[in-house]
Each structure stands twice: as structure tokens, then as C-alpha cells.
Write a protein that holds these residues in place. Structure first.
Motif, PDB file in Angstrom:
ATOM      1  N   GLN A 186       0.816  -1.208   0.000  1.00 40.66           N
ATOM      2  CA  GLN A 186       0.000   0.000   0.000  1.00 40.66           C
ATOM      3  C   GLN A 186       0.857   1.269   0.000  1.00 40.66           C
ATOM      4  OE1 GLN A 186      -0.867  -2.520   2.267  1.00 40.66           O
ATOM      5  NE2 GLN A 186      -0.476  -1.822   4.346  1.00 40.66           N
ATOM      6  N   PRO A 187       0.480   2.241  -0.853  1.00 44.12           N
ATOM      7  CA  PRO A 187       1.226   3.498  -0.928  1.00 44.12           C
ATOM      8  C   PRO A 187       0.802   4.517   0.119  1.00 44.12           C
ATOM      9  CG  PRO A 187      -0.499   3.495  -2.578  1.00 44.12           C
ATOM     10  CD  PRO A 187      -0.571   2.163  -1.885  1.00 44.12           C
ATOM     11  N   VAL A 190       8.817  -3.382  -6.618  1.00 46.20           N
ATOM     12  CA  VAL A 190       7.691  -3.345  -5.685  1.00 46.20           C
ATOM     13  C   VAL A 190       6.408  -3.066  -6.453  1.00 46.20           C
ATOM     14  CG1 VAL A 190       7.896  -0.865  -5.132  1.00 46.20           C
ATOM     15  CG2 VAL A 190       6.846  -2.431  -3.480  1.00 46.20           C
ATOM     16  N   GLN A 191       5.350  -3.789  -6.089  1.00 45.27           N
ATOM     17  CA  GLN A 191       4.043  -3.488  -6.664  1.00 45.27           C
ATOM     18  C   GLN A 191       3.275  -2.575  -5.719  1.00 45.27           C
ATOM     19  OE1 GLN A 191       0.373  -5.918  -6.589  1.00 45.27           O
ATOM     20  NE2 GLN A 191       0.690  -6.184  -8.791  1.00 45.27           N
ATOM     21  N   LEU A 192       2.890  -1.405  -6.207  1.00 41.27           N
ATOM     22  CA  LEU A 192       2.089  -0.475  -5.425  1.00 41.27           C
ATOM     23  C   LEU A 192       0.613  -0.795  -5.643  1.00 41.27           C
ATOM     24  CD1 LEU A 192       3.956   2.918  -5.994  1.00 41.27           C
ATOM     25  CD2 LEU A 192       4.261   1.225  -4.164  1.00 41.27           C
ATOM     26  N   MET A 193      -0.060  -1.164  -4.574  1.00 41.87           N
ATOM     27  CA  MET A 193      -1.458  -1.594  -4.648  1.00 41.87           C
ATOM     28  C   MET A 193      -2.310  -0.798  -3.676  1.00 41.87           C
ATOM     29  SD  MET A 193      -3.135  -5.409  -4.058  1.00 41.87           S
ATOM     30  CE  MET A 193      -3.047  -5.451  -2.256  1.00 41.87           C
ATOM     31  N   VAL A 197       9.155   0.028  -9.988  1.00 44.26           N
ATOM     32  CA  VAL A 197       7.817   0.036  -9.395  1.00 44.26           C
ATOM     33  C   VAL A 197       6.823  -0.492 -10.420  1.00 44.26           C
ATOM     34  CG1 VAL A 197       5.914   1.563  -8.714  1.00 44.26           C
ATOM     35  CG2 VAL A 197       8.202   1.905  -7.750  1.00 44.26           C
ATOM     36  N   GLU A 198       5.947  -1.371  -9.973  1.00 40.62           N
ATOM     37  CA  GLU A 198       4.800  -1.787 -10.777  1.00 40.62           C
ATOM     38  C   GLU A 198       3.540  -1.238 -10.137  1.00 40.62           C
ATOM     39  OE1 GLU A 198       4.163  -5.871 -12.540  1.00 40.62           O
ATOM     40  OE2 GLU A 198       2.541  -5.930 -11.042  1.00 40.62           O
ATOM     41  N   ILE A 199       2.709  -0.560 -10.921  1.00 33.96           N
ATOM     42  CA  ILE A 199       1.438  -0.044 -10.440  1.00 33.96           C
ATOM     43  C   ILE A 199       0.372  -1.111 -10.683  1.00 33.96           C
ATOM     44  CG2 ILE A 199      -0.304   1.745 -10.755  1.00 33.96           C
ATOM     45  CD1 ILE A 199       2.321   3.341 -11.897  1.00 33.96           C
ATOM     46  N   HIS A 200      -0.362  -1.448  -9.640  1.00 33.69           N
ATOM     47  CA  HIS A 200      -1.392  -2.482  -9.735  1.00 33.69           C
ATOM     48  C   HIS A 200      -2.658  -1.856 -10.307  1.00 33.69           C
ATOM     49  CE1 HIS A 200      -3.539  -6.067  -9.163  1.00 33.69           C
ATOM     50  NE2 HIS A 200      -3.242  -6.357  -7.911  1.00 33.69           N
ATOM     51  N   GLY A 201      -2.907  -2.118 -11.589  1.00 35.40           N
ATOM     52  CA  GLY A 201      -4.114  -1.624 -12.229  1.00 35.40           C
ATOM     53  C   GLY A 201      -5.080  -2.741 -12.553  1.00 35.40           C
ATOM     54  N   ALA A 202      -5.001  -3.838 -11.804  1.00 37.79           N
ATOM     55  CA  ALA A 202      -5.761  -5.052 -12.119  1.00 37.79           C
ATOM     56  C   ALA A 202      -6.579  -5.507 -10.916  1.00 37.79           C
ATOM     57  CB  ALA A 202      -4.794  -6.160 -12.547  1.00 37.79           C
ATOM     58  N   SER A 203      -7.301  -6.602 -11.105  1.00 33.29           N
ATOM     59  CA  SER A 203      -7.913  -7.393 -10.019  1.00 33.29           C
ATOM     60  C   SER A 203      -8.916  -6.641  -9.158  1.00 33.29           C
ATOM     61  CB  SER A 203      -6.810  -7.989  -9.125  1.00 33.29           C
ATOM     62  OG  SER A 203      -5.929  -8.768  -9.911  1.00 33.29           O
ATOM     63  N   GLY A 204      -9.498  -5.578  -9.662  1.00 39.54           N
ATOM     64  CA  GLY A 204     -10.570  -4.909  -8.943  1.00 39.54           C
ATOM     65  C   GLY A 204     -10.144  -3.910  -7.902  1.00 39.54           C
ATOM     66  N   TYR A 205      -8.878  -3.519  -7.871  1.00 37.84           N
ATOM     67  CA  TYR A 205      -8.417  -2.536  -6.899  1.00 37.84           C
ATOM     68  C   TYR A 205      -8.542  -1.117  -7.469  1.00 37.84           C
ATOM     69  CZ  TYR A 205      -7.048  -6.817  -4.645  1.00 37.84           C
ATOM     70  OH  TYR A 205      -7.085  -8.075  -4.097  1.00 37.84           O
TER      71      TYR A 205
END
Length: 354
Positions: free
Chosen positions: A57-58, A96-99, A170-178
Motif C-alpha cells: 500500500q502506498p 515493488v508493486q504499489l497496490m 515500481v509496478e502499479i497495480h491496475g488489475a484485479s478490482g483494486y
């Protein structure tokens, strides 16, 4: 192309084309600080060409689940630095994946206990696991335009903290309903301002976040993960094909390090994104065998393939594939939370020196 051929992904030179996908494991401290257990988990998997961490989490508002890590305090940065140092010392690369989970949350899972935030005040269907058991997820609070700008700033600040923690990108999480996916959707996003309605408006938040992160740390260290048409976490898209081609077109001029595609069955869209995306395409074909995934590489559908549960259960997965050795089977009962069991005790082909 061959799986063992080196690959360039943005600023990184990878030794082969097999990467570890992000997987939530729920084993940080309640404050979101990584632990020594986390250090060992990632260190063990450093032979993967690239590790993408669990969703991180950011900001405090970005947390949805228990015991997930953050990257917005000094303690978080110090904890992650131990992990990145361990992976680098073992010869690996780690991003790191930012979710930000947005509405997929429950106040009791966060440090501040506040109502979740989202594009619109639309309650998601489903329940959330909390310390007191499953609870229905409450309706989120709709973000104002000014607050959207603040969330974008939080992603930027988290990306800066990630560099201070020693991450390779950094990977930005733009998937999976977030949260980013919620803005893209046609059911979670019911806004009528510049962030809702048309495709151009619904992709705006994703473009804003990616642009801010790329500006902060460099486009060649920035990636985006998407899952077109994925209904997970109560998502719906009425215009998936056009939506993701528009998003890719909007981001293409930035020359990001990569696009990470979670393939959900639309082969035509996969091929169009592959054809039109200018840099590396990472492909996660869930449920496929390793041979089927390697076939995607050989067919030129991806530059790098990412695997989740296979890497979870096989710390030495690249070596096992090289040797044609049997694979450990993952234990779903230990995926989330718990101790070292099902986390750092999967056997390797060679004894681990201690």
C-alpha cells in the motif's frame, strides 16, 4: 524466443525470461513493516529473472487486507531495504508493486479504521476477512477531484520511497478490482466528471498515476499491471477491448519499462496489445502449465512470462525447469497469513546452506 535468452526490461538486464508474479501473503507486521521472514522468502526466490513483490500500500488509505506491507513510512523503507539487499546479494532483481485497494477493504483491517475510498460510493459485493472473521465490505466514500490528486501524489511519494528502499523499479497495480481498476470499470466508476463516463475519462486516473510515478523514478523503471475483463472483486467492463487499447495508446509515448498483462481469455486483445505496445510485455497466463507459458514466449506473444503459485512452491523454479525436475505442489491452506510453514520451507533440489 527462448526462455533462457537474456531480456531487457526498461533499465534492467534480465538473465532469462521467467519472473515471479506479485502474490499477497499477509505476513508483515500489523503496521505494515516487512519482517525477517519476508527477507528470507524473497531471498530464496532470487534466481527468478525478476521478482514483483506482493501488493504494497502506498498510503494508510490504500490498505485493504490484514498484515500487508506498506511503503509510506520510514519503518517501511528500512524493512524493505533488508529485502532488496538480500535479493541483490543473491544476484536477483526486485520491483515493488504499489497496490491501493480502494473499496476492497474493511475499516477494521487498517491502522486508522477509516471508511475506504473509491471512484464512486458503490459497495462491492462480497465479504472481507478480518481479525474477527468474515465481514461484509461497507460502501466506500467517493473521492473528490482534489482528493484524487492527493492519491496520485501518494503513489509518487511511495515510488520515491521504493527507490530509497533499494528497489529496481515500481509496478502499479491496475488489475484485479483494486483502485486503478475501479476507475477503469463501468460499474464501480459512476462519476460524471473528468474521471468518469467516457473511456478517455475512465483511463485518466491510471494515466495520472503512471505518469507521476514515471516522472519521479523514470519511465524505464515503471510498469503497469492490468487484467482486461477480469470480474474479480465485483468488476465489470462494458467495453474491455476498446478500453485497454485506449489505455495502451495513451501510455505508449511514455516508453514505460513494461506492461504486465494478466490474460483472462481474450486472445485477440492479447495479440493487439502485443502488436501495439512499444516496450516489454510481461504475460501472466493463469492456470497454464509451464510448457504452455513457454510456448507463449516461443510464439512471440510475450517478452517475459510471470508465474505465481509455481514460484511460491518452488524457490528454485528456474533450476527445476532447466533440469526437467518435478515441481513441488503449492499448499493453498498456507497461502495467506501464518508463519514459516508454506512460506519459506518448500524444499529445493539442493540442500540450503545455513
Amino acid at each position: 524466443m527462448d526462455i533462457w535468452t537474456p531480456a531487457r526490461v526498461g533499465a534492467l538486464e534480465l538473465p532469462h525470461r521467467l519472473a515471479m508474479a506479485p502474490m499477497t501473503r499477509d505476513r508483515s507486521t500489523p503496521e505494515g513493516v516487512p519482517t525477517e521472514l519476508n527477507v528470507e522468502y524473497y531471498r530464496q526466490r532470487a534466481s527468478m529473472a525478476l521478482i514483483v513483490t506482493e501488493g504494497t500500500q502506498p498510503s494508510a488509505d490504500g490498505q485493504g487486507y490484514l498484515l500487508t506491507p506498506g511503503i509510506y513510512t520510514e519503518a517501511h523503507t528500512v524493512g524493505w531495504r533488508k529485502i532488496t539487499d538480500a535479493v541483490h546479494e543473491a544476484g536477483g532483481h526486485i520491483i515493488v508493486q504499489l497496490m491501493h485497494t480502494g473499496r476492497i477493504s474493511h475499516p477494521s483491517n487498517t491502522q486508522h479504521g477509516r471508511q475506504s475510498v473509491a471512484p464512486s460510493a458503490v459497495r462491492p459485493q462480497g465479504a472481507m476477512f478480518t481479525a474477527s472473521g468474515l465481514q461484509e465490505m461497507p460502501a466506500p466514500r467517493e473521492l473528490s477531484v482534489a482528493e484524487i490528486g492527493e492519491v496520485v501524489r501518494q503513489f509518487r511519494q511511495a515510488a520515491s520511497a521504493a527507490m530509497a528502499a533499494g528497489f529496481d523499479g515500481v509496478e502499479i497495480h491496475g488489475a484485479s478490482g483494486y483502485l486503478v481498476h475501479q476507475f477503469l470499470s463501468s460499474n464501480a466508476n459512476r462519476r460524471t466528471d473528468e474521471y468518469g463516463g467516457t473511456i478517455a475519462n475512465r483511463i485518466r486516473f491510471a494515466v495520472d498515476v503512471v505518469s507521476a510515478v514515471a516522472d519521479e523514478i523514470g519511465a524505464d523503471r515503471t510498469g503497469l499491471r492490468v487484467s482486461p475483463g477480469n470480474p474479480y472483486n465485483d468488476m465489470a467492463e462494458d467495453d474491455t477491448h476498446e478500453l485497454y487499447l485506449a489505455l495502451a495508446a495513451a501510455l505508449s509515448p511514455a516508453n514505460l519499462a513494461y506492461l504486465h498483462l494478466v490474460h483472462t481469455g481474450d486472445e485477440e486483445l492479447l495479440r493487439e496489445l502485443r502488436q501495439n505496445w512499444p516496450t516489454a510485455l510481461l504475460l501472466n497466463r493463469g492456470g497454464a502449465t509451464i510448457d504452455e507459458r513457454i510456448a507463449d514466449l516461443e510464439a512471440g506473444l510475450a517478452d517475459v512470462i510471470t508465474v505465481g503459485a509455481m514460484a511460491l512452491a518452488n524457490p528454485d523454479l528456474p533450476e527445476r525447469i532447466r533440469r526437467g525436475a518435478p515441481l513441488n505442489q503449492p499448499d493453498p491452506a498456507t497461502f495467506y497469513g501464518g508463519d514459516h510453514r508454506g512460506y519459506i520451507d518448500y524444499p529445493t533440489l539442493e540442500p540450503v546452506l545455513t
